[in-house]
Design a protein around this motif. Structure first.
Motif, short mmCIF file in Angstrom:
data_model
loop_
_atom_site.label_atom_id
_atom_site.label_comp_id
_atom_site.label_asym_id
_atom_site.label_seq_id
_atom_site.Cartn_x
_atom_site.Cartn_y
_atom_site.Cartn_z
N VAL A 114 3.83 -3.84 39.67
CA VAL A 114 4.45 -4.55 40.78
C VAL A 114 3.96 -6.00 40.88
O VAL A 114 4.76 -6.91 41.09
CB VAL A 114 4.27 -3.78 42.11
N PRO A 115 2.65 -6.26 40.72
CA PRO A 115 2.22 -7.67 40.81
C PRO A 115 2.89 -8.58 39.78
O PRO A 115 3.30 -9.70 40.10
CB PRO A 115 0.71 -7.60 40.59
N ALA A 116 3.05 -8.11 38.55
CA ALA A 116 3.72 -8.90 37.52
C ALA A 116 5.18 -9.13 37.89
O ALA A 116 5.71 -10.23 37.72
CB ALA A 116 3.61 -8.22 36.15
N MET A 117 5.82 -8.10 38.42
CA MET A 117 7.22 -8.22 38.83
C MET A 117 7.35 -9.20 39.98
O MET A 117 8.23 -10.05 39.97
CB MET A 117 7.75 -6.84 39.24
N GLN A 118 6.46 -9.11 40.97
CA GLN A 118 6.53 -10.02 42.11
C GLN A 118 6.34 -11.47 41.68
O GLN A 118 7.06 -12.37 42.13
CB GLN A 118 5.48 -9.65 43.16
N LYS A 119 5.38 -11.71 40.80
CA LYS A 119 5.14 -13.07 40.31
C LYS A 119 6.36 -13.60 39.55
O LYS A 119 6.78 -14.74 39.74
CB LYS A 119 3.89 -13.11 39.43
N ALA A 120 6.95 -12.76 38.71
CA ALA A 120 8.12 -13.17 37.94
C ALA A 120 9.30 -13.47 38.87
O ALA A 120 10.05 -14.43 38.64
CB ALA A 120 8.49 -12.11 36.91
N LEU A 121 9.46 -12.68 39.93
CA LEU A 121 10.54 -12.95 40.89
C LEU A 121 10.30 -14.26 41.63
O LEU A 121 11.25 -15.01 41.89
CB LEU A 121 10.69 -11.79 41.87
N GLU A 122 9.05 -14.55 41.94
CA GLU A 122 8.73 -15.84 42.58
C GLU A 122 9.10 -16.99 41.65
O GLU A 122 9.68 -18.00 42.09
CB GLU A 122 7.24 -15.93 42.91
N ILE A 123 8.75 -16.85 40.39
CA ILE A 123 9.07 -17.88 39.40
C ILE A 123 10.59 -18.03 39.31
O ILE A 123 11.11 -19.15 39.32
CB ILE A 123 8.45 -17.53 38.03
N ALA A 124 11.30 -16.91 39.24
CA ALA A 124 12.75 -16.95 39.13
C ALA A 124 13.36 -17.63 40.35
O ALA A 124 14.26 -18.47 40.21
CB ALA A 124 13.32 -15.54 38.97
N GLN A 125 12.87 -17.30 41.54
CA GLN A 125 13.40 -17.94 42.75
C GLN A 125 13.18 -19.45 42.72
O GLN A 125 14.06 -20.21 43.14
CB GLN A 125 12.75 -17.33 43.99
N GLY A 126 12.03 -19.88 42.21
CA GLY A 126 11.77 -21.31 42.07
C GLY A 126 12.74 -21.97 41.11
O GLY A 126 13.27 -23.05 41.38
N VAL A 127 13.00 -21.31 39.98
CA VAL A 127 13.95 -21.85 39.00
C VAL A 127 15.35 -21.87 39.59
O VAL A 127 16.09 -22.85 39.43
CB VAL A 127 13.91 -21.03 37.68
N PHE A 128 15.72 -20.80 40.30
CA PHE A 128 17.05 -20.76 40.92
C PHE A 128 17.20 -21.92 41.91
O PHE A 128 18.23 -22.58 41.94
CB PHE A 128 17.28 -19.44 41.66
N ALA A 129 16.17 -22.17 42.70
CA ALA A 129 16.21 -23.26 43.68
C ALA A 129 16.36 -24.61 42.98
O ALA A 129 17.15 -25.46 43.41
CB ALA A 129 14.96 -23.24 44.57
N GLU A 130 15.59 -24.82 41.91
CA GLU A 130 15.70 -26.06 41.14
C GLU A 130 17.10 -26.22 40.56
O GLU A 130 17.68 -27.30 40.62
CB GLU A 130 14.71 -26.06 39.97
N THR A 131 17.62 -25.14 40.01
CA THR A 131 18.94 -25.16 39.39
C THR A 131 20.00 -25.46 40.44
O THR A 131 20.90 -26.27 40.21
CB THR A 131 19.24 -23.81 38.72
N ASP A 132 19.89 -24.81 41.62
CA ASP A 132 20.85 -25.05 42.70
C ASP A 132 20.79 -26.50 43.18
O ASP A 132 21.80 -27.13 43.42
CB ASP A 132 20.58 -24.11 43.89
N GLU A 133 19.56 -27.00 43.29
CA GLU A 133 19.36 -28.37 43.75
C GLU A 133 20.00 -29.37 42.78
O GLU A 133 20.64 -30.33 43.18
CB GLU A 133 17.86 -28.64 43.88
N ASN A 134 19.80 -29.10 41.49
CA ASN A 134 20.33 -30.02 40.47
C ASN A 134 21.84 -29.94 40.32
O ASN A 134 22.48 -30.89 39.92
CB ASN A 134 19.68 -29.75 39.11
N SER A 135 22.42 -28.77 40.64
CA SER A 135 23.85 -28.61 40.47
C SER A 135 24.63 -28.68 41.76
O SER A 135 25.86 -28.67 41.76
CB SER A 135 24.16 -27.28 39.76
N GLY A 136 23.92 -28.69 42.89
CA GLY A 136 24.57 -28.75 44.19
C GLY A 136 25.10 -27.41 44.67
O GLY A 136 25.86 -27.34 45.61
#
Length: 140
Positions: A114-136
């Motif tokens: 679970v800790p590895a999964m939680q960390k990976a989901l945090e990373i993914a959410q950060g990437v999603f936010a960056e991607t959304d920000e860059n694409s609007g």
């Protein structure tokens, strides 16, 4: 390097370059000679595995390969964090959805914990936010 080996190596590098372009268009101009300098003593079988047999056009598509890689990097936990960010960005560019990426990461909780999964989901959410920000965008 013998002529036969040089020909085989050139063919493998050409195939590897095609796959690199499919994975990340920015890698279109990969310096094949740089690989040749790095791998002069690498066994033929290993080079063939990577560039000749494993990465082939008839195999998995780039989207699927990225999802599989995300799974492996999730299980690695913190060791794979920098690569995970890049792989998630590339997976999105290759057509994977945020939901598919999240599901792959979630499923890895059985293997990496679970800790590895939680960390990976945090990373993914950060990437999603960056991607959304860059694409609007907001959510996909």
């Amino acid at each position: 390097m013998t002529d036969d080996f040089a020909k085989m190596f050139a063919a493998m590098m050409e195939q590897g370059q095609k796959m690199a372009k499919a994975f990340a268009p920015a890698m279109e101009n990969v310096d094949v000679k740089a690989f040749e300098k790095m791998f002069p003593a690498m066994p033929k079988e290993l080079l063939e595995m990577w560039f000749g047999k494993t990465f082939n056009p008839e195999g998995l598509d780039a989207r699927t390969r990225f999802l599989v890689t995300i799974a492996a990097q999730t299980v690695l936990g913190p060791l794979g964090e920098p690569q995970l960010r890049i792989t998630i960005k590339n997976a999105l560019a290759a057509g994977a959805t945020k939901r598919e990426i999240a599901e792959v990461i979630w499923q890895m909780s059985m293997f990496g914990g679970v800790p590895a999964m939680q960390k990976a989901l945090e990373i993914a959410q950060g990437v999603f936010a960056e991607t959304d920000e860059n694409s609007g965008e907001k959510d996909a």
